[in-house]
Design an enzyme around this catalytic site. Structure first.
Site, PDB file in Angstrom:
ATOM      1  N   GLN A  79      -6.985  -2.975   9.591  1.00 49.19           N
ATOM      2  CA  GLN A  79      -6.199  -1.888  10.164  1.00 49.19           C
ATOM      3  C   GLN A  79      -4.914  -2.486  10.742  1.00 49.19           C
ATOM      4  O   GLN A  79      -4.841  -3.686  11.025  1.00 49.19           O
ATOM      5  CB  GLN A  79      -7.043  -1.228  11.263  1.00 49.19           C
ATOM      6  CG  GLN A  79      -6.337  -0.324  12.227  1.00 49.19           C
ATOM      7  CD  GLN A  79      -5.966   1.006  11.625  1.00 49.19           C
ATOM      8  OE1 GLN A  79      -5.179   1.042  10.693  1.00 49.19           O
ATOM      9  NE2 GLN A  79      -6.525   2.084  12.124  1.00 49.19           N
TER      10      GLN A  79
ATOM     11  N   TRP B 195      -6.695   7.305  -0.455  1.00 51.60           N
ATOM     12  CA  TRP B 195      -7.470   8.498  -0.818  1.00 51.60           C
ATOM     13  C   TRP B 195      -7.263   9.490   0.308  1.00 51.60           C
ATOM     14  O   TRP B 195      -7.622   9.220   1.445  1.00 51.60           O
ATOM     15  CB  TRP B 195      -8.934   8.101  -0.935  1.00 51.60           C
ATOM     16  CG  TRP B 195      -9.867   9.083  -1.555  1.00 51.60           C
ATOM     17  CD1 TRP B 195     -10.640  10.002  -0.897  1.00 51.60           C
ATOM     18  CD2 TRP B 195     -10.192   9.220  -2.939  1.00 51.60           C
ATOM     19  NE1 TRP B 195     -11.408  10.696  -1.791  1.00 51.60           N
ATOM     20  CE2 TRP B 195     -11.156  10.234  -3.065  1.00 51.60           C
ATOM     21  CE3 TRP B 195      -9.756   8.579  -4.098  1.00 51.60           C
ATOM     22  CZ2 TRP B 195     -11.696  10.633  -4.288  1.00 51.60           C
ATOM     23  CZ3 TRP B 195     -10.287   8.964  -5.312  1.00 51.60           C
ATOM     24  CH2 TRP B 195     -11.240   9.974  -5.407  1.00 51.60           C
TER      25      TRP B 195
ATOM     26  N   GLY C  70     -14.057   6.811   5.614  1.00 51.90           N
ATOM     27  CA  GLY C  70     -13.050   7.857   5.661  1.00 51.90           C
ATOM     28  C   GLY C  70     -13.013   8.545   7.018  1.00 51.90           C
ATOM     29  O   GLY C  70     -13.879   8.336   7.865  1.00 51.90           O
TER      30      GLY C  70
ATOM     31  N   GLU D  32       0.833  -1.205   0.000  1.00 57.82           N
ATOM     32  CA  GLU D  32       0.000   0.000   0.000  1.00 57.82           C
ATOM     33  C   GLU D  32       0.866   1.254   0.000  1.00 57.82           C
ATOM     34  O   GLU D  32       1.878   1.330   0.686  1.00 57.82           O
ATOM     35  CB  GLU D  32      -0.919   0.011   1.224  1.00 57.82           C
ATOM     36  CG  GLU D  32      -1.840   1.234   1.276  1.00 57.82           C
ATOM     37  CD  GLU D  32      -2.981   1.054   2.241  1.00 57.82           C
ATOM     38  OE1 GLU D  32      -3.738   0.067   2.074  1.00 57.82           O
ATOM     39  OE2 GLU D  32      -3.122   1.881   3.166  1.00 57.82           O
ATOM     40  N   TYR D  33       0.443   2.253  -0.798  1.00 55.91           N
ATOM     41  CA  TYR D  33       1.154   3.524  -0.922  1.00 55.91           C
ATOM     42  C   TYR D  33       0.184   4.675  -0.683  1.00 55.91           C
ATOM     43  O   TYR D  33      -1.028   4.494  -0.742  1.00 55.91           O
ATOM     44  CB  TYR D  33       1.765   3.671  -2.317  1.00 55.91           C
ATOM     45  CG  TYR D  33       2.677   2.534  -2.724  1.00 55.91           C
ATOM     46  CD1 TYR D  33       4.023   2.544  -2.395  1.00 55.91           C
ATOM     47  CD2 TYR D  33       2.187   1.446  -3.447  1.00 55.91           C
ATOM     48  CE1 TYR D  33       4.870   1.502  -2.766  1.00 55.91           C
ATOM     49  CE2 TYR D  33       3.014   0.395  -3.821  1.00 55.91           C
ATOM     50  CZ  TYR D  33       4.349   0.428  -3.483  1.00 55.91           C
ATOM     51  OH  TYR D  33       5.175  -0.610  -3.845  1.00 55.91           O
ATOM     52  N   PHE D  34       0.738   5.864  -0.427  1.00 57.52           N
ATOM     53  CA  PHE D  34      -0.115   7.051  -0.344  1.00 57.52           C
ATOM     54  C   PHE D  34       0.411   8.116  -1.302  1.00 57.52           C
ATOM     55  O   PHE D  34       1.592   8.112  -1.672  1.00 57.52           O
ATOM     56  CB  PHE D  34      -0.183   7.594   1.096  1.00 57.52           C
ATOM     57  CG  PHE D  34       1.123   8.104   1.657  1.00 57.52           C
ATOM     58  CD1 PHE D  34       1.550   9.401   1.409  1.00 57.52           C
ATOM     59  CD2 PHE D  34       1.916   7.301   2.464  1.00 57.52           C
ATOM     60  CE1 PHE D  34       2.738   9.883   1.932  1.00 57.52           C
ATOM     61  CE2 PHE D  34       3.109   7.767   3.004  1.00 57.52           C
ATOM     62  CZ  PHE D  34       3.528   9.062   2.736  1.00 57.52           C
TER      63      PHE D  34
ATOM     64  N   LYS E  11     -21.298  -4.597   5.623  1.00 57.28           N
ATOM     65  CA  LYS E  11     -20.513  -4.212   4.436  1.00 57.28           C
ATOM     66  C   LYS E  11     -20.313  -5.405   3.506  1.00 57.28           C
ATOM     67  O   LYS E  11     -20.410  -5.275   2.280  1.00 57.28           O
ATOM     68  CB  LYS E  11     -19.166  -3.626   4.863  1.00 57.28           C
ATOM     69  CG  LYS E  11     -19.254  -2.277   5.548  1.00 57.28           C
ATOM     70  CD  LYS E  11     -17.895  -1.627   5.771  1.00 57.28           C
ATOM     71  CE  LYS E  11     -17.124  -2.255   6.899  1.00 57.28           C
ATOM     72  NZ  LYS E  11     -15.882  -1.498   7.223  1.00 57.28           N
TER      73      LYS E  11
END
Length: 450
Positions: free
Chosen positions: A214, A83, A142, A51-53, A203
């Site tokens: 998480q 995001w 979010g 995972e990247y941001f 969900k």
């Protein structure tokens, strides 16, 4: 290797990640199995993802592209891109996802949140993702935009990730594979673990086909979480999210804001080395390898690594787990695009940086140990991390608490006085710096105060 060849075939066309996982299970277990059953009997060789941001600077973005390309040589099953808090990086997230999907040849999942996103904006983002060949979405409610203490539903938007999942299904049918977040230690806003599990099941029932958790540091908490999910009737794959410890300050801040349970042996191991950046990073790698082995031995199908846009630790973890080695000898000087309409492409610019022994290859981890508190603006990892759950709330202090700490400065001298208190240790944070003062500052603290 046979497994590398298997993944290369899969990445030659765009696929939903859940289809990749199912194909992987069928390939490795000689006949296949349901994800829930498979999580009690692990496949022959686990998979992994990164995972990247979105970086804060243009130079950081360019360096991230090069980093993603190098790390793609390990053959992750997919990568995903966050995001930004409050939708602050939406355009850049789409750009990075599109570039990775089309030019790096790795399946890419795009995060999408409800924060500040009315339905029209959500539909537009999903249409752009579809046009870019992106077929996987991580649907999230979010967090509140930076500086706000509570999350608020925007006008014309959704209040829960469950609603976003339903919307994606209603608007796009089965085109997108949908992942959602799970919380082994319970979401910070949930009243109980039972309530949190009910939300998670809602969900999944709405159409999600994959759960990514998480960060956590207590493996037993994750295993209990998986067991509780299965008892609740959740049968989809559940992947553990692992965040390697990159620095003591970052680890302390992250676990404090997320209220993450940290086992005492981890704290004890970090205490004597907390001022040695290299020792902390090495311990972070060892801990992640140890946790991953325990998770995989207890049935996890794979691991999801939060890279923080740094590559050295994650590369060492993958190699330490013997899940892959960088593929330095390619049939072509690039990997095939992950888009079906570009799979036969045989012309692409050749980047000299792809040469295994190039200068770039020898210096690719130049930003592993930042110079100064914020690091180098050219680094993909530059700046505070605000793209992960619970990391976008600033100092976490209320307006009243901040006023009590700093008052209402009305002159330059007032600012100087606040800074002096911080250097002397009577203040533990500043409006522009949320970390305790570092030990190395003691060398210059006296002249700073003067």
């Amino acid at each position: 290797s046979t497994q590398s060849s298997f993944f290369r075939v899969l990445t030659s066309i765009t696929m939903k990640i859940i289809d990749k996982i199912n194909a992987y299970l069928n390939d490795t277990q000689d006949g296949g199995s349901s994800p829930a059953a498979a999580q009690t009997k692990a496949p022959k060789k686990p998979f992994f993802s990164f995972e990247y941001f979105p970086p804060k600077t243009d130079a950081g973005v360019q360096n991230l592209y090069e980093r993603i390309d190098r790390m793609a040589a390990y053959d992750p099953m997919w990568i995903d891109v966050t995001w930004g808090a409050g939708g602050s990086t939406s355009d850049l997230t789409l750009e990075i996802c599109s570039t990775a999907q089309n030019f790096t040849g790795v399946e890419t999942m795009m995060h999408l949140t409800c924060t500040n996103m009315p339905v029209d904006k959500l539909r537009s983002a999903l249409l752009q993702a579809k046009e870019s060949g992106i077929q996987n979405i991580l649907a999230l409610r979010g967090d509140a935009p930076r500086g706000l203490q509570t999350w608020e539903q925007c006008e014309g938007g959704f209040a829960y990730a469950e609603d976003l999942v339903k919307f994606i299904k209603a608007e796009f049918g089965d085109f997108f594979g949908i992942a959602v977040a799970g919380y082994p230690e319970c979401h910070l806003e949930s009243k109980s673990k039972e309530e949190d599990l009910k939300h998670l099941k809602a969900k999944v029932d709405a159409g999600a086909d994959l759960i990514i958790t998480q960060l956590f540091y207590d493996v037993d908490e994750f295993l209990r979480f998986v067991s509780d999910c299965r008892d609740m009737g959740i049968t989809c794959p559940i992947l553990p999210g692992i965040m390697p410890i990159q620095s003591y300050t970052g680890f302390s801040r992250m676990t404090s804001f997320c209220k993450t349970k940290v086992p005492q042996p981890v704290l004890d191991a970090l205490e004597p080395i907390k001022d040695d950046d290299e020792a902390v990073k090495s311990y972070g790698v060892e801990l992640a390898i140890q946790m991953s082995r325990q998770l995989l031995a207890n049935g996890a199908l794979g691991i999801h690594l939060y890279t923080l846009n740094l590559e050295k630790s994650c590369s060492r973890i993958i190699e330490g787990l013997q899940l892959g080695q960088p593929d330095q000898r390619r049939a072509l000087p690039w990997k095939k695009s992950a888009r079906a309409d570009r799979a036969k492409e045989d012309v692409r610019p050749i980047f000299w940086a792809n040469r295994p022994k190039s200068y770039i290859a020898r210096t690719q981890s130049w930003d592993e140990f930042p110079n100064g508190r914020w690091g180098d603006a050219r680094s993909a990892a530059f700046g505070d991390v605000t793209h992960y759950p619970s990391m976008s709330k600033g100092s976490g202090k209320s307006v009243e608490e901040r006023l009590e700490l700093w008052g209402v400065p009305s002159s330059s001298q007032d600012i100087y006085d606040i800074f002096v208190k911080y250097v002397e240790g009577s203040l533990t944070l500043l409006p522009w710096c949320e970390n305790d003062i570092q030990n190395e500052t003691s060398i210059i603290s006296y002249p700073l105060v003067q």
